[in-house]
Design an enzyme around this catalytic site. Sequence first.
Site, short mmCIF file in Angstrom:
data_model
loop_
_atom_site.label_atom_id
_atom_site.label_comp_id
_atom_site.label_asym_id
_atom_site.label_seq_id
_atom_site.Cartn_x
_atom_site.Cartn_y
_atom_site.Cartn_z
CD GLU A 150 41.80 43.55 28.52
OE1 GLU A 150 42.04 43.92 27.37
OE2 GLU A 150 42.61 42.87 29.19
CB VAL A 153 44.07 37.75 31.56
CG1 VAL A 153 45.54 37.75 31.96
CG2 VAL A 153 43.68 36.36 31.06
N GLY A 207 38.03 41.20 48.22
CA GLY A 207 37.39 40.85 46.94
C GLY A 207 38.38 40.38 45.88
CD GLU A 210 38.31 33.26 41.05
OE1 GLU A 210 37.29 32.85 40.50
OE2 GLU A 210 38.82 34.37 40.80
CG ASP A 221 42.45 32.73 39.02
OD1 ASP A 221 41.33 32.95 38.55
OD2 ASP A 221 43.37 33.57 39.02
CE LYS A 225 43.07 35.40 36.31
NZ LYS A 225 43.40 35.88 37.65
N GLY A 323 40.02 42.56 42.00
CA GLY A 323 39.30 43.57 42.79
C GLY A 323 37.99 43.93 42.13
N1 HSE Z 1 40.88 35.48 42.11
C1 HSE Z 1 41.48 36.15 41.01
C2 HSE Z 1 42.84 36.70 41.42
C3 HSE Z 1 40.56 37.25 40.56
O1 HSE Z 1 43.11 36.73 42.62
O2 HSE Z 1 43.63 37.07 40.57
C4 HSE Z 1 40.93 37.88 39.27
O3 HSE Z 1 40.88 36.97 38.20
#
Ligand code: HSE
Length: 343
Positions: A150, A153, A207, A210, A221, A225, A323
């Site tokens: 989960e 994404v 946070g 990546e 990223d 997804k 986060g």
């Molecule tokens: N670095 C990713 C983002 C983290 O900013 O969406 C969550 O997958």
Amino acid sequence: MQKIAMIGFGNVGQGLADILVEKKAKLKRKQGYEFKVVAISDFKLGSVYDPDGLNLKRVLDAVRKRGSLDAYKGGTHGWDALRTIRESNADTIIELAFTDLKTGQPAIKHCREALKLGKHVVTSNKGPAALAYPSLARLAKKHDARFMIEGTVMSGTPVLNVGMNDLAGNDFTSIQGILNGTTNYMLSEMEKGADYETVLKKAQDLGYAEADPTGDVEGVDAAGKVTILANMFMDAGIRPEDVKRKGITKITPADIEKATKEGKRWKLIGTVRRKRTGTLEASVKPIALPLSDPLAGVMGPVNAVTFDSDLLGKVTVIGPGAGRIETGYSILTDLLAIERSGK
Ligand code: HSE
């Protein structure tokens, strides 16, 4: 009583540990959920194993005050990831090693090893989910284990489990959305006048980004997804490099100002669509959306996914996309689902 081992103890792992410390009593009272974290192994922070369960508060202290799991008093130290998976008494492995969207390693190896032993795997790591979901899901089935992703994404916002369970029976003609929290936060702040570098640094401090944030701003990223959604829900059989990709690095303050004047807003949009010919098209690219578009109102580190389904039409899920606590929660929701399934 679920017995858990964690592989990787960075942002997400520590976020989950904070949640488990805070909610342990309530989870038992309200959900009837009981667990023990028996092992944690991190390639930078060391490792600790106690078959009777670790004291998570002391684990967090050891890491935050002394910088190492080896500072935890008691238990066995020195086990690497594979030994922890193979030899600990855990029945559930939480895979949170670093994300590599090119090879998926070492995470794919960790997931395989655990599933082959009939241990459940829960992960928010996009490597195994984007590069090996079909084979890992098959392996899980063969060994009567669960492979739960989960958090890969939209962090803990329920989107994959909604698609798999609550929308089961539908065929999807397209899945589209805002899939990266960092870039959506950056675009929102840049619209308020913040500059690119400052706002990227903030996204890292919060946070969202990546470890290597180029993966966020260049759309890698989000492409990961799109791949996960396409393979899980549309049998696409694609890899991240099959997704046509453009990031937000070329969007200037002038572009943002121009869009505002035209009643538009830039969003990084990921899409997988089945064309009339039957072939699939997958992309990630910035689009200046009219403000009337529902996705234009999704601001900050929030994400959204719209499933276009044959039986219900468009169903949109909106919620946090990144986060440490939000992603930590994604692991908890999967742990609870395993517990509910009675496995
Ligand atoms: N670095 C990713 C983002 C983290 O900013 O969406 C969550 O997958």
